[in-house]
Design a protein around this motif. Structure first.
Motif, PDB file in Angstrom:
ATOM      1  N   GLN A  25      15.005 -17.715  10.634  1.00  0.00           N
ATOM      2  CA  GLN A  25      15.234 -17.807  12.074  1.00  0.00           C
ATOM      3  C   GLN A  25      15.034 -16.464  12.769  1.00  0.00           C
ATOM      4  OE1 GLN A  25      19.045 -19.623  14.029  1.00  0.00           O
ATOM      5  NE2 GLN A  25      19.475 -17.471  13.626  1.00  0.00           N
ATOM      6  N   TYR A  50      21.984 -13.771  22.304  1.00  0.00           N
ATOM      7  CA  TYR A  50      22.447 -13.822  20.917  1.00  0.00           C
ATOM      8  C   TYR A  50      23.620 -12.869  20.691  1.00  0.00           C
ATOM      9  CZ  TYR A  50      22.360 -13.307  15.826  1.00  0.00           C
ATOM     10  OH  TYR A  50      22.712 -13.250  14.509  1.00  0.00           O
ATOM     11  N   LEU A  80      26.164 -26.151  14.451  1.00  0.00           N
ATOM     12  CA  LEU A  80      25.660 -25.506  15.665  1.00  0.00           C
ATOM     13  C   LEU A  80      24.424 -24.656  15.378  1.00  0.00           C
ATOM     14  CD1 LEU A  80      28.888 -24.334  17.555  1.00  0.00           C
ATOM     15  CD2 LEU A  80      27.270 -26.114  18.251  1.00  0.00           C
ATOM     16  N   LEU A  81      24.391 -23.980  14.236  1.00  0.00           N
ATOM     17  CA  LEU A  81      23.215 -23.189  13.872  1.00  0.00           C
ATOM     18  C   LEU A  81      21.978 -24.079  13.760  1.00  0.00           C
ATOM     19  CD1 LEU A  81      24.739 -20.768  11.209  1.00  0.00           C
ATOM     20  CD2 LEU A  81      23.628 -20.092  13.348  1.00  0.00           C
ATOM     21  N   ALA A  84      20.987 -25.303  17.291  1.00  0.00           N
ATOM     22  CA  ALA A  84      20.417 -24.257  18.146  1.00  0.00           C
ATOM     23  C   ALA A  84      18.954 -23.989  17.821  1.00  0.00           C
ATOM     24  CB  ALA A  84      21.240 -22.978  18.011  1.00  0.00           C
ATOM     25  N   LEU A  87      16.784 -26.921  18.934  1.00  0.00           N
ATOM     26  CA  LEU A  87      16.611 -26.926  20.386  1.00  0.00           C
ATOM     27  C   LEU A  87      15.549 -25.914  20.817  1.00  0.00           C
ATOM     28  CD1 LEU A  87      20.301 -27.239  21.662  1.00  0.00           C
ATOM     29  CD2 LEU A  87      18.477 -28.944  21.876  1.00  0.00           C
ATOM     30  N   CYS A  88      15.450 -24.808  20.095  1.00  0.00           N
ATOM     31  CA  CYS A  88      14.395 -23.828  20.398  1.00  0.00           C
ATOM     32  C   CYS A  88      13.009 -24.440  20.223  1.00  0.00           C
ATOM     33  CB  CYS A  88      14.538 -22.597  19.505  1.00  0.00           C
ATOM     34  SG  CYS A  88      15.903 -21.498  19.946  1.00  0.00           S
ATOM     35  N   TRP A  97      16.071 -20.601  25.759  1.00  0.00           N
ATOM     36  CA  TRP A  97      16.246 -19.884  24.501  1.00  0.00           C
ATOM     37  C   TRP A  97      17.400 -18.888  24.571  1.00  0.00           C
ATOM     38  CZ3 TRP A  97      11.646 -18.429  20.911  1.00  0.00           C
ATOM     39  CH2 TRP A  97      10.983 -19.605  20.513  1.00  0.00           C
ATOM     40  N   PHE A 100      20.316 -20.995  23.817  1.00  0.00           N
ATOM     41  CA  PHE A 100      20.304 -21.460  22.429  1.00  0.00           C
ATOM     42  C   PHE A 100      20.601 -20.309  21.468  1.00  0.00           C
ATOM     43  CE2 PHE A 100      16.819 -24.584  23.983  1.00  0.00           C
ATOM     44  CZ  PHE A 100      17.773 -25.345  24.625  1.00  0.00           C
ATOM     45  N   ARG A 101      20.051 -19.134  21.771  1.00  0.00           N
ATOM     46  CA  ARG A 101      20.321 -17.986  20.901  1.00  0.00           C
ATOM     47  C   ARG A 101      21.772 -17.529  21.034  1.00  0.00           C
ATOM     48  NH1 ARG A 101      18.419 -16.906  16.707  1.00  0.00           N
ATOM     49  NH2 ARG A 101      18.139 -14.659  16.909  1.00  0.00           N
ATOM     50  N   ILE A 103      24.259 -19.613  21.413  1.00  0.00           N
ATOM     51  CA  ILE A 103      24.950 -20.548  20.521  1.00  0.00           C
ATOM     52  C   ILE A 103      24.777 -20.107  19.068  1.00  0.00           C
ATOM     53  CG2 ILE A 103      24.982 -22.926  19.665  1.00  0.00           C
ATOM     54  CD1 ILE A 103      24.058 -23.780  22.483  1.00  0.00           C
ATOM     55  N   SER A 104      23.568 -19.704  18.728  1.00  0.00           N
ATOM     56  CA  SER A 104      23.287 -19.260  17.360  1.00  0.00           C
ATOM     57  C   SER A 104      24.099 -18.019  17.002  1.00  0.00           C
ATOM     58  CB  SER A 104      21.791 -18.981  17.213  1.00  0.00           C
ATOM     59  OG  SER A 104      21.473 -18.588  15.897  1.00  0.00           O
TER      60      SER A 104
END
Length: 428
Positions: A25, A50, A80-81, A84, A87-88, A97, A100-101, A103-104
């Motif tokens: 990732q 992030y 969640l990882l 995320a 979703l990207c 993004w 999403f990042r 969340i990651s």
């Protein structure tokens, strides 16, 4: 020793798979972002999402663990990882993004926290070093292995993103199905950054600069590899060189800091980092083999310096203050990681990819110069300052080790030093 390893075998397998997906990732995201034609400043905004999520998790995740326990939170975070990164692949827009990042970052930070607190409870003083060495080798092998999956696919389509989501999902299985005893209910930790600064200014300032350095590199290093014309395989090797350099240097740095004023070692690390980054800036775009060697020298100091500052802060704390000190250092480090990409991204856009290392050289120079200035302001008194033993830490700072200490069962204050809050020197 064998009994301890057997009790954490499923956790180690989950960790290995999680880090493979994390390595994939962390490389495929910037590669795809560059392929989309996004500016480095835009990519740095994504990286900021992030790091904000990462830092926020260090405060929030212990509260969730307190409510529902380690395993449920761990399963939720790994889920969640996977969500995320998938979703990207579905919504290729930098604003999406960034969310999403975030969340990651939140999920990976909380996962580290749970893993390390779990390990801390399972080990004893006699096997702590061996168990954590196995853990840290696992994280490094997984990260590097994941990075080398990128050349096997095409980042311009969804295949690698889907593969990453699948690996994250598989990482759930060993821990979710384990029959090993679960960690005891956690406690909460406080942190007081102003008080920490009054006690050890060099530790706090150094932790912030360490965060800025690692945040900039971890989030924009992949952009550097793409914009200097390296292939994905060469880029993976460059990123691996930084990790390997860190793995090889942390024990020597830790031992040196135990034998002399730690601030002198900070000055030396600042000098090595400054010179290495200036050389890297000058040879960027040169032969890949040369870049690998110089990158290893950069890695030899870019990650170990955080552990150096935490060790210095612990030297000036009482045993029952270690959790509070470590939590405060973690928060300062987190704010540093947020600032790094924001500062470096626009500069890379204007001056080119090599300017990444020019800015890192400035950070290293500030790091060493501030430590030297503090030496002139306050002499180290070895008769009053009892140094803590070092434990090497992850080559790529996981950032949640301090918060992991907060997830330990209640213990008498006199036991804290030995059992629950060992210094951050623990690996590479």
């Amino acid at each position: 020793m064998l009994a301890s390893l057997a009790s954490i075998l499923s956790l180690m397998l989950s960790t290995l798979l999680m880090m493979v997906a994390f390595g994939l990732q962390s490389y495929v995201v910037p590669v795809r972002a560059v392929a989309e034609g996004w500016s480095t400043q835009t990519i740095s905004m994504i990286a900021t999402g992030y790091t904000i999520g990462f830092t926020l998790s260090c405060v929030v995740t212990p509260k969730f663990v307190l409510l529902v326990g380690h395993v449920r939170v761990f399963v939720a975070l790994i889920t969640l990882l996977a969500i995320a990164i998938l979703l990207c692949a579905l919504a290729v827009d930098w604003r999406a993004w960034m969310l999403f990042r975030g969340i990651s970052g939140f999920a990976i930070s909380g996962s580290y926290l749970i893993i390390e607190s779990w390990l801390n409870e399972r080990v004893t003083n006699e096997n702590r070093g061996s168990v954590f060495s196995i853990y840290l080798i696992t994280t490094m092998v997984g990260t590097i292995g994941g990075q080398y999956l990128v050349p096997l696919g095409d980042p311009s389509n969804t295949s690698l993103f889907i593969l990453c989501g699948i690996i994250f999902s598989v990482a759930l299985l060993p821990t979710a199905l384990t029959s090993s005893p679960l960690p005891a209910p956690p406690t909460q930790a406080r942190f007081n950054v102003p008080a920490l600064y009054r006690r050890s200014p060099v530790a706090v300032v150094g932790a912030f600069l360490a965060g800025a350095l690692s945040g900039a590199w971890l989030n924009l290093g992949g952009v550097f590899t793409q914009r200097t014309g390296l292939s994905t395989a060469e880029g993976a090797t460059l990123l691996a060189s930084v990790l390997i350099g860190s793995a090889l240097s942390q024990i020597p740095i830790g031992r040196a800091s135990d034998r002399m004023d730690r601030r002198l070692v900070m000055v030396a690390c600042g000098a090595v980092g400054t010179v290495s980054c200036l050389v890297m800036a000058m040879v960027s775009g040169g032969p890949a083999a040369l870049l690998y060697v110089v990158a290893a020298f950069v890695g030899s100091v870019i990650f170990p310096i955080y552990a150096l500052n935490v060790a210095h802060a612990n030297d000036r704390a009482q045993p029952d203050e270690y959790v509070e000190v470590s939590s405060g250092m973690m928060i300062v480090y987190g704010f540093g990681t947020i600032s790094g990409p924001l500062m470096v991204g626009p500069i890379m856009d204007r001056f080119g990819p090599g300017s990444l290392f020019a800015v890192l050289a400035v950070y290293f120079a500030l790091y060493g110069a501030y430590a030297a200035w503090r030496i002139s302001r306050r002499e180290e008194n070895d008769g009053l300052v009892a140094k803590t033993d070092f434990q090497a830490m992850a080559a790529q700072p996981l950032g949640a080790d301090a918060a992991a200490a907060a997830l330990q069962p209640d213990a008498p204050a006199e036991d804290v030093l030995e059992d629950t809050t060992t210094p951050e020197w623990r690996q590479p």
